[in-house]
Motif scaffolding. Structure first.
Motif, PDB file in Angstrom:
ATOM      1  N   LEU A  47     -19.704  30.688 -40.958  1.00  0.00           N
ATOM      2  CA  LEU A  47     -19.536  30.807 -39.514  1.00  0.00           C
ATOM      3  C   LEU A  47     -18.320  30.045 -39.009  1.00  0.00           C
ATOM      4  O   LEU A  47     -17.685  30.443 -38.035  1.00  0.00           O
ATOM      5  CB  LEU A  47     -20.799  30.312 -38.794  1.00  0.00           C
ATOM      6  N   VAL A  48     -17.970  28.941 -39.685  1.00  0.00           N
ATOM      7  CA  VAL A  48     -16.820  28.134 -39.274  1.00  0.00           C
ATOM      8  C   VAL A  48     -15.529  28.932 -39.392  1.00  0.00           C
ATOM      9  O   VAL A  48     -14.582  28.736 -38.622  1.00  0.00           O
ATOM     10  CB  VAL A  48     -16.734  26.847 -40.121  1.00  0.00           C
ATOM     11  N   LEU A  49     -15.485  29.853 -40.347  1.00  0.00           N
ATOM     12  CA  LEU A  49     -14.273  30.650 -40.549  1.00  0.00           C
ATOM     13  C   LEU A  49     -13.919  31.484 -39.327  1.00  0.00           C
ATOM     14  O   LEU A  49     -12.738  31.733 -39.058  1.00  0.00           O
ATOM     15  CB  LEU A  49     -14.442  31.571 -41.767  1.00  0.00           C
ATOM     16  N   ILE A  50     -14.921  31.929 -38.594  1.00  0.00           N
ATOM     17  CA  ILE A  50     -14.656  32.730 -37.392  1.00  0.00           C
ATOM     18  C   ILE A  50     -13.869  31.908 -36.384  1.00  0.00           C
ATOM     19  O   ILE A  50     -12.865  32.375 -35.815  1.00  0.00           O
ATOM     20  CB  ILE A  50     -15.981  33.224 -36.775  1.00  0.00           C
ATOM     21  N   GLY A  51     -14.293  30.662 -36.174  1.00  0.00           N
ATOM     22  CA  GLY A  51     -13.568  29.779 -35.273  1.00  0.00           C
ATOM     23  C   GLY A  51     -12.160  29.471 -35.769  1.00  0.00           C
ATOM     24  O   GLY A  51     -11.216  29.406 -34.976  1.00  0.00           O
ATOM     25  N   MET A  52     -12.011  29.289 -37.082  1.00  0.00           N
ATOM     26  CA  MET A  52     -10.697  28.996 -37.650  1.00  0.00           C
ATOM     27  C   MET A  52      -9.754  30.185 -37.498  1.00  0.00           C
ATOM     28  O   MET A  52      -8.556  30.018 -37.255  1.00  0.00           O
ATOM     29  CB  MET A  52     -10.835  28.611 -39.126  1.00  0.00           C
TER      30      MET A  52
END
Length: 268
Positions: free
Chosen positions: A132-137
């Motif tokens: 999920l963190v990749l979406i923000g990145m």
């Protein structure tokens, strides 16, 4: 071949289907045990690859200035660390699972491959949370998602097969040779340096690239990265080789596990 012959041949498959509830129970138990009595709980699924991303970005990016083919260091390392962290955490649990479940094995009969398979599937929960963190990145770096991003969840399938292949193989060996458990951490650490996590395999000399193609994690991690990067297409050739190697590893490991599982209860 007669109908009875076919039934006997695929009886093992029906056996696994009959014990599916036990399998799901073991998966759920594994998920709960991972974060039992922890303060941060499932947040560790994000914290571990994120902190390694920071260290790798400073060490291999800012200081060593390794070539990441123009990909921002944090994005390059985190997109590789998410699948590798799943491998790093789930494979040892799977490889040591037979020894850890000695009492269960001696009490009742069930298909033994369920035991190493449970940690392999249970780790997908952590993988999903960390992803999920990749979406923000991606939004932070101004990357527009493409259709290839749909490959991110699809690539989990061969990744699970890789973990399960090594897990079944090491867990079967672990029953006979207890010092195998000391080789598993070394094996996992070595895999990080030869799986394209630190630098792209394409930046190495061609003779080394040819050798690394037989490491299924190389093509899988490369495909994970490419699926979120619009400027980097998926190398379907390397991905195909990785999937083929994964299938061969799984077949060999499963056959070896099936041949040795009859002796597990007596040896343990």
């Amino acid at each position: 071949m007669s109908v009875s012959g076919l039934l006997l041949r695929y009886e093992w498959l029906a056996e696994y289907i009959r014990y599916r509830e036990l399998f799901f129970f073991l998966v759920w138990r594994d998920v709960k045990i991972r974060y039992k009595q922890t303060v941060l709980g499932a947040s560790w699924a994000i914290i571990q690859p994120f902190l390694l991303m920071v260290v790798f970005s400073l060490l291999f990016g800012r200081l060593a200035k390794l070539d990441t083919e123009g990909i921002p260091y944090p994005l390059f390392y985190y997109s590789g660390l998410v699948p590798f962290t799943y491998f790093q955490q789930s494979m040892p649990l799977s490889g040591n699972s037979m020894i850890a479940n000695t009492k269960l094995i001696n009490k009742v009969y069930f298909p033994r491959a369920i035991i190493p398979a449970a940690p392999a599937l249970g780790g997908v929960v952590d993988f999903s949370v960390a992803s999920l963190v990749l979406i923000g990145m991606m939004f932070f770096y101004g990357l527009t998602p493409t259709w290839e991003m749909l490959m991110w969840p699809v690539l989990v399938v061969p990744l699970v097969f890789i973990v399960l292949s090594f897990g079944m193989f090491f867990s079967a060996l672990n029953v006979k040779y207890r010092d195998i458990k000391y080789t598993i951490p070394f094996f996992v650490q070595a895999m990080m340096f030869v799986s394209g996590v630190i630098s792209p395999a394409r930046t190495l000399p061609e003779k080394y690239q040819a050798i690394l193609q037989f490491n299924p994690m190389v093509g899988i991690i490369d495909a994970f990265r490419a699926s979120i990067l619009p400027s980097q297409p998926i190398d379907w050739g390397n991905l195909g080789i990785s999937c083929a190697v994964s299938l061969v590893l799984f077949t060999v490991s499963f056959i070896y596990f099936r041949k040795t599982e009859r002796q597990f209860a007596d040896i343990i």
